[in-house]
Design a protein around this motif. Structure first.
Motif, PDB file in Angstrom:
ATOM      1  N   LEU A 203       0.943  -0.934  -0.050  1.00  0.00           N
ATOM      2  CA  LEU A 203       0.109   0.415   0.181  1.00  0.00           C
ATOM      3  C   LEU A 203       0.910   1.170  -0.212  1.00  0.00           C
ATOM      4  O   LEU A 203       0.368   2.361  -0.345  1.00  0.00           O
ATOM      5  N   SER A 204       1.781   1.069   0.893  1.00  0.00           N
ATOM      6  CA  SER A 204       2.680   2.286   0.774  1.00  0.00           C
ATOM      7  C   SER A 204       4.060   2.520  -0.434  1.00  0.00           C
ATOM      8  O   SER A 204       4.592   3.218  -1.069  1.00  0.00           O
ATOM      9  N   HIS A 205       3.639   1.357  -1.489  1.00  0.00           N
ATOM     10  CA  HIS A 205       4.911   1.316  -3.423  1.00  0.00           C
ATOM     11  C   HIS A 205       3.765   2.258  -4.204  1.00  0.00           C
ATOM     12  O   HIS A 205       2.850   2.520  -4.017  1.00  0.00           O
ATOM     13  N   ALA A 206       4.497   3.296  -4.599  1.00  0.00           N
ATOM     14  CA  ALA A 206       3.956   4.833  -5.831  1.00  0.00           C
ATOM     15  C   ALA A 206       3.315   3.747  -6.868  1.00  0.00           C
ATOM     16  O   ALA A 206       2.884   4.348  -6.695  1.00  0.00           O
ATOM     17  N   ALA A 207       3.300   2.477  -7.168  1.00  0.00           N
ATOM     18  CA  ALA A 207       2.670   1.922  -8.036  1.00  0.00           C
ATOM     19  C   ALA A 207       1.353   1.506  -7.669  1.00  0.00           C
ATOM     20  O   ALA A 207       0.504   1.448  -8.835  1.00  0.00           O
ATOM     21  N   THR A 208       1.035   1.263  -6.326  1.00  0.00           N
ATOM     22  CA  THR A 208      -0.575   1.105  -5.811  1.00  0.00           C
ATOM     23  C   THR A 208      -0.792   2.239  -6.181  1.00  0.00           C
ATOM     24  O   THR A 208      -0.809   2.914  -5.910  1.00  0.00           O
TER      25      THR A 208
END
Length: 340
Positions: A203-208
């Motif tokens: 959830l903290s990843h930029a792609a999500t």
């Protein structure tokens, strides 16, 4: 919202005949969006069951509390906190969530190769399970949406939606229950992980860019803290209440709705995913959840509402510790003074 239900349940029980799920009109809890009786927590769905009697006994003791801590924050449930002001002091000290560990894994390595905000993360929590028919509809809906996705798949269960809490992981790969050819047809734009993924890191990843969730409260807060809009797909416990709050209260989620056959069909799944990830309505949800994200960060920062609420309680505890206890160290025989 759940606290509002608990504080209201004795009165609601006294003035309601029959089952809550059969009520013709909405249930209006203090400071909350209107609910259906069927939205209430699972024990409320059968008032003759011992689980409901236990819940009612527990709820009856809530007004006796000196204070209640809630893992939420004013910007998300301010109306509820205002409505509950006449009862025991309620301290909103959230959102308190798990911090993601920076370690690399299969999920984050795959996300690293995807465009920013392009991936829908689909996961139903630690215990959530779907029937085989629903698993199939979800798979075909994700495929038809044409959107990128990262999906945590569990072995299906026909008996209960929280079956993963009550079963051990067996050797049977849950991916084997997916429709024939699904993995090949979605290769490159979808990643399927069996049983588990590091949710906080995903959830903290930029792609999500979106989260299909069962609406467990921890998952809701993790999504909000990371500014990720949701598709609300509740399964059990209080999740239907949370879904109503997210979709109709704060406007940061689309609601998946079972059809006449009890399933969320593939056409609806595809529509919800495309709307969230690629259409204007999804952009509006994203803007709202990012505003909540900023408010959450402000609340937890020094001087913010949640920080001040907790500091106030701690200060009260310190102020009440006025009794001086004098003792002597058994080794040095020196006087030791402690306030308790």
């Amino acid at each position: 919202m759940l606290l509002s239900l608990f504080l209201s349940l004795p009165d609601l029980d006294a003035r309601t005949a029959g089952e809550f799920r059969d009520l013709p009109g909405p249930v209006q809890l203090p400071g909350c969006v209107p609910l259906l009786g069927a939205d209430l927590v699972d024990p409320c769905q059968d008032r003759s069951d011992e689980a409901y009697a236990w819940l009612l006994r527990q709820a009856s003791s809530y007004p006796l509390a000196e204070a209640i801590f809630v893992n939420s924050f004013e910007a998300m449930e301010g109306a509820t906190f205002t409505a509950l002001a006449g009862g025991p002091p309620v301290h909103a000290v959230g959102p308190l969530v798990q911090s993601p560990e920076p370690r690399a894994c299969t999920a984050t390595a795959w996300l690293d190769g995807q465009p920013p905000g392009s991936v829908l993360f689909a996961s139903f929590g630690s215990g959530g399970t779907l029937s085989l028919a629903q698993l199939t509809e979800l798979a075909l809906g994700l495929e038809a949406s044409g959107q990128r996705f990262l999906w945590v798949v569990r072995r299906p269960s026909e008996d209960r939606a929280d079956a993963a809490f009550f079963s051990v992981v067996d050797a049977e790969n849950p991916v084997g229950f997916l429709p024939e050819g699904f993995l090949e047809r979605t290769r490159g734009r979808g990643l399927v992980l069996p049983s588990w993924a590091p949710q906080a890191r995903v959830l903290s990843h930029a792609a999500t860019g979106g989260f299909m969730t069962h609406c467990g409260w921890n998952s809701v807060l993790e999504s909000v803290v990371n500014g990720v809009p949701m598709i609300a797909w509740p399964l059990y416990a209080e999740q239907r209440m949370n879904a109503r709050l997210l979709a109709e209260g704060v406007g940061v989620a689309l609601r998946a709705t079972p059809e006449e056959n009890g399933l969320v069909g593939r056409v609806q799944v595809a529509r919800l995913v495309r709307t969230l990830m690629a259409r204007e309505e999804g952009s509006r949800l994203r803007q709202r959840v990012r505003r909540l994200q900023l408010e959450a960060a402000r609340g937890l920062a020094e001087g913010g509402a949640s920080h001040v609420a907790l500091a106030k309680v701690v200060a009260g505890w310190k102020g009440s510790c006025q009794e001086l206890r004098v003792s002597y160290c058994p080794i040095t025989s020196r006087r030791v003074e402690n306030y308790i």
